[in-house]
Design a protein around this motif. Structure first.
Motif, PDB file in Angstrom:
ATOM      1  N   ASP A   1      44.392  44.581  40.551  1.00  0.00           N
ATOM      2  CA  ASP A   1      44.649  43.712  39.409  1.00  0.00           C
ATOM      3  C   ASP A   1      44.146  42.307  39.739  1.00  0.00           C
ATOM      4  O   ASP A   1      44.524  41.737  40.776  1.00  0.00           O
ATOM      5  CB  ASP A   1      46.152  43.667  39.109  1.00  0.00           C
ATOM      6  N   PRO A   2      43.306  41.712  38.882  1.00  0.00           N
ATOM      7  CA  PRO A   2      42.805  40.363  39.183  1.00  0.00           C
ATOM      8  C   PRO A   2      43.896  39.301  39.246  1.00  0.00           C
ATOM      9  O   PRO A   2      43.651  38.201  39.753  1.00  0.00           O
ATOM     10  CB  PRO A   2      41.828  40.091  38.035  1.00  0.00           C
ATOM     11  N   LEU A   3      45.086  39.595  38.753  1.00  0.00           N
ATOM     12  CA  LEU A   3      46.185  38.623  38.843  1.00  0.00           C
ATOM     13  C   LEU A   3      46.944  38.726  40.162  1.00  0.00           C
ATOM     14  O   LEU A   3      47.875  37.953  40.394  1.00  0.00           O
ATOM     15  CB  LEU A   3      47.168  38.820  37.687  1.00  0.00           C
ATOM     16  N   ASN A   4      46.541  39.671  41.016  1.00  0.00           N
ATOM     17  CA  ASN A   4      47.224  39.820  42.299  1.00  0.00           C
ATOM     18  C   ASN A   4      47.102  38.539  43.123  1.00  0.00           C
ATOM     19  O   ASN A   4      46.024  37.932  43.213  1.00  0.00           O
ATOM     20  CB  ASN A   4      46.601  40.989  43.066  1.00  0.00           C
ATOM     21  N   ASN A   5      48.218  38.111  43.709  1.00  0.00           N
ATOM     22  CA  ASN A   5      48.288  36.900  44.547  1.00  0.00           C
ATOM     23  C   ASN A   5      47.921  35.622  43.781  1.00  0.00           C
ATOM     24  O   ASN A   5      47.305  34.711  44.330  1.00  0.00           O
ATOM     25  CB  ASN A   5      47.390  37.043  45.780  1.00  0.00           C
ATOM     26  N   THR A   6      48.287  35.567  42.503  1.00  0.00           N
ATOM     27  CA  THR A   6      48.097  34.340  41.722  1.00  0.00           C
ATOM     28  C   THR A   6      49.457  33.776  41.320  1.00  0.00           C
ATOM     29  O   THR A   6      50.486  34.439  41.448  1.00  0.00           O
ATOM     30  CB  THR A   6      47.268  34.601  40.454  1.00  0.00           C
ATOM     31  N   SER A   7      49.431  32.546  40.836  1.00  0.00           N
ATOM     32  CA  SER A   7      50.660  31.869  40.408  1.00  0.00           C
ATOM     33  C   SER A   7      50.401  31.108  39.129  1.00  0.00           C
ATOM     34  O   SER A   7      49.257  30.717  38.831  1.00  0.00           O
ATOM     35  CB  SER A   7      51.150  30.894  41.489  1.00  0.00           C
ATOM     36  N   THR A   8      51.458  30.894  38.369  1.00  0.00           N
ATOM     37  CA  THR A   8      51.337  30.102  37.153  1.00  0.00           C
ATOM     38  C   THR A   8      51.117  28.635  37.503  1.00  0.00           C
ATOM     39  O   THR A   8      51.455  28.179  38.597  1.00  0.00           O
ATOM     40  CB  THR A   8      52.581  30.240  36.277  1.00  0.00           C
ATOM     41  N   GLY A   9      50.545  27.903  36.558  1.00  0.00           N
ATOM     42  CA  GLY A   9      50.192  26.513  36.794  1.00  0.00           C
ATOM     43  C   GLY A   9      51.114  25.528  36.102  1.00  0.00           C
ATOM     44  O   GLY A   9      52.300  25.802  35.921  1.00  0.00           O
ATOM     45  N   PRO A  10      50.553  24.387  35.691  1.00  0.00           N
ATOM     46  CA  PRO A  10      51.384  23.324  35.108  1.00  0.00           C
ATOM     47  C   PRO A  10      52.079  23.773  33.824  1.00  0.00           C
ATOM     48  O   PRO A  10      51.523  24.527  33.024  1.00  0.00           O
ATOM     49  CB  PRO A  10      50.369  22.214  34.816  1.00  0.00           C
ATOM     50  N   VAL A  11      53.297  23.316  33.644  1.00  0.00           N
ATOM     51  CA  VAL A  11      54.078  23.608  32.445  1.00  0.00           C
ATOM     52  C   VAL A  11      54.390  22.286  31.749  1.00  0.00           C
ATOM     53  O   VAL A  11      54.750  21.302  32.390  1.00  0.00           O
ATOM     54  CB  VAL A  11      55.386  24.345  32.795  1.00  0.00           C
ATOM     55  N   ARG A  12      54.242  22.286  30.440  1.00  0.00           N
ATOM     56  CA  ARG A  12      54.575  21.119  29.639  1.00  0.00           C
ATOM     57  C   ARG A  12      55.514  21.542  28.521  1.00  0.00           C
ATOM     58  O   ARG A  12      55.833  22.713  28.353  1.00  0.00           O
ATOM     59  CB  ARG A  12      53.297  20.474  29.059  1.00  0.00           C
TER      60      ARG A  12
END
Length: 539
Positions: free
Chosen positions: A101-112
């Motif tokens: 899965d290309p989302l493996n080992n990723t994290s969400t970014g800035p939240v507003r």
């Protein structure tokens, strides 16, 4: 103004019966009481037996009867919500033959944050936080047992904007989320029945908004199998003469090659309920200056929303269905599976939904053993169990949903989103110190065990068990003017293993709506920082 002792004891009996019936210290909360009152936030929202000023409209309208003058209230609060999530493939990860899965080992970014402006809509602002003003008035005629009031306040709010990074992996479970309930009028009355007993009623009239904008992907085993069949059957050039006489798997060309990890569509829902009244009933019994019991019933509503929707479908599914119908056997297979003959790039229109606003019951005590110290304890119960599933009704058949008929979704004019929330009990604790007659210091703690079970959490409502810490101070001037300041902090974490929440990461065949992180371990947190200001004076 004394009354029969049996009547005077009634509130105590009710409160004791409630406490005895609920001995287990389980707590539950979602968004209630987080944006209503800056003074209550400083006390862990434990104010039912000592409701502060015009905020009694919400927390216990019987408390209005303690106000014996005309008074105006101005307040404002600023709040920022920060939520984060990380994704990692679970053990033996396999979605229909796809193992990376290309989302493996990723994290969400800035939240507003954002906001919904009644009568205008949701502006495109991305704000580091929001500032919301509140206003209230209280009227009392000397000698009358009645006190009248009205106020505006935010009864409920949740705001997340993940659009700053267009590739944020959180975009598949809420690029933008705005859920708010703004009370713009609240005719209320408090009645002093005796020297120790007061009753109250208020009718909050609210504008409710429910806005969701999310990219969608469907990491499902069947889509994975179709994708692997295409990889083995379809040449990269996109042509296969045998396929023309078969099922048309290659007819969609390169863009019609199916992957369970590709973006499938974008969904936008914008719903409002401009006039939604509810009913609050309160009682306050103060047999001694150092002891009081309060109770409030905040009625819920089957809020009927209306608004608009838009489904923007990406080329993958559009071209796949187009190719399927170009083959000799494809239309037959599509009819058996319930697939549409085509999917438009954009489908939009009008929609409705009934989303319950939960009933909330809260009981509290005030105990002031010495002149300088007061303890508040509250127990509350909100019927979030009514959010078992949310159903959205469209003005036409949604072609994208017709693809899901194979998964047991027979009516493509409706979208049913499972929630599975629970109704539980919540406690709040507050301490007030009175160093002088004019100065009050406040401290509060509210452990909020989430009404979202661990197996139902997702990024649309990333609300695990949290703790709310608050502190504040008030100063009352000789003229009667009072100024209050509050700061609070709420935080919680969750860690959901693969297949742990079927609102987010289940990979079973039928879990297509909606599990965008199927097979992934998802860990996350939420933090809410809050600052409030309150100013009141006679008028």
């Amino acid at each position: 103004m004394a009354r029969h002792p049996v009547i005077r004891s009634l509130p105590l009996a009710v409160a004791l019966a409630w406490v005895c019936a609920c001995p287990v210290p389980a707590q539950a909360a979602l968004m209630e009481n987080l944006t209503t009152s800056s003074i209550a936030m400083a006390l862990g929202n434990a104010v039912t037996a000592d409701p502060p000023g015009v905020d009694a409209i919400h927390f216990n309208p019987a408390g209005l009867a303690r106000i014996k003058e005309d008074r105006e209230y101005h307040s404002a609060f600023g709040a920022s919500i920060r939520t984060h999530a990380s994704f990692k493939q679970g053990p033996d990860f396999d979605i229909g033959g796809w193992t990376e899965d290309p989302l493996n080992n990723t994290s969400t970014g800035p939240v507003r944050q954002g906001m919904y402006v009644p009568g205008y809509g949701k502006p495109g602002w991305r704000l580091p936080g929001v500032i919301i003003p509140n206003l209230g008035f209280v009227w009392h005629k000397e000698g009358s047992p009645f006190t009248f009031a009205t106020g505006t306040y935010m009864a409920q709010a949740m705001s997340v904007d993940r659009t700053k990074d267009p590739n944020d992996p959180g975009r598949f479970d809420g690029r933008q989320i705005q859920i708010q309930r703004l009370v713009y009028a609240s005719p209320s009355v408090g009645y002093q029945y005796s020297d120790t007993l007061r009753f109250g009623v208020s009718v909050p009239i609210a504008h409710a908004a429910f806005v969701v904008n999310t990219d969608m992907r469907m990491p499902n085993e069947l889509l994975g199998v179709f994708g692997k069949l295409q990889q083995g059957w379809c040449p990269e050039s996109g042509g296969n003469i045998l396929d023309t006489f078969g099922f048309g798997l290659c007819g969609g060309g390169k863009e019609g090659m199916v992957s369970p990890f590709k973006k499938a569509a974008n969904m936008q829902l914008q719903l409002t309920a401009p006039f939604d009244p509810t009913l609050n009933l309160g009682v306050l019994w103060e047999p001694k200056p150092w002891f009081a019991i309060g109770a409030v019933y905040q009625g819920g509503a089957k809020t009927r929303y209306s608004g608009t929707y838009a489904f923007q479908v990406d080329p993958m599914l559009r071209n796949f269905v187009k190719g399927l119908n170009s083959g000799l056997l494809g239309p037959i297979a599509g009819a058996v599976l319930g697939f549409p003959s085509s999917i438009p790039e954009l489908q939009h229109g009008n929609m409705t939904a009934t989303i319950p606003f939960p009933t909330h019951v809260q009981v509290g005590i005030k105990f002031k053993p010495i002149r300088y110290v007061q303890f508040n304890v509250d127990a509350s119960y909100a019927t979030w169990g009514e959010w078992d599933a949310l159903t959205f009704e469209f003005d036409q058949s949604i072609k994208l949903l017709e693809v899901a008929r194979l998964y047991g979704i027979p009516d493509s004019t409706k979208l049913k989103i499972p929630r599975g929330y629970k109704s539980l009990l919540n406690f709040g604790y507050g301490i007030q110190l009175f160093p002088t007659d004019k100065l009050t210091l406040r401290f509060g703690l509210e452990p909020r065990k989430s009404s979202i079970p661990n197996d139902k959490i997702d990024l649309i409502a990333p609300l695990p068990d949290t703790k709310l810490w608050g502190l504040g101070a008030s100063y009352r001037f000789a003229s009667g003017t009072e100024v209050s300041l509050t700061a609070s902090y709420l935080a919680g974490k969750f860690n959901t293993p693969a297949n742990g929440s079927c609102n987010m990461n289940c990979y079973n065949f039928n879990n297509i709506i909606y599990n965008p992180y199927a097979g992934m371990d998802v860990a996350g947190d939420i933090k809410v920082r809050y600052v409030g200001f309150n100013f009141s004076k006679k008028f």
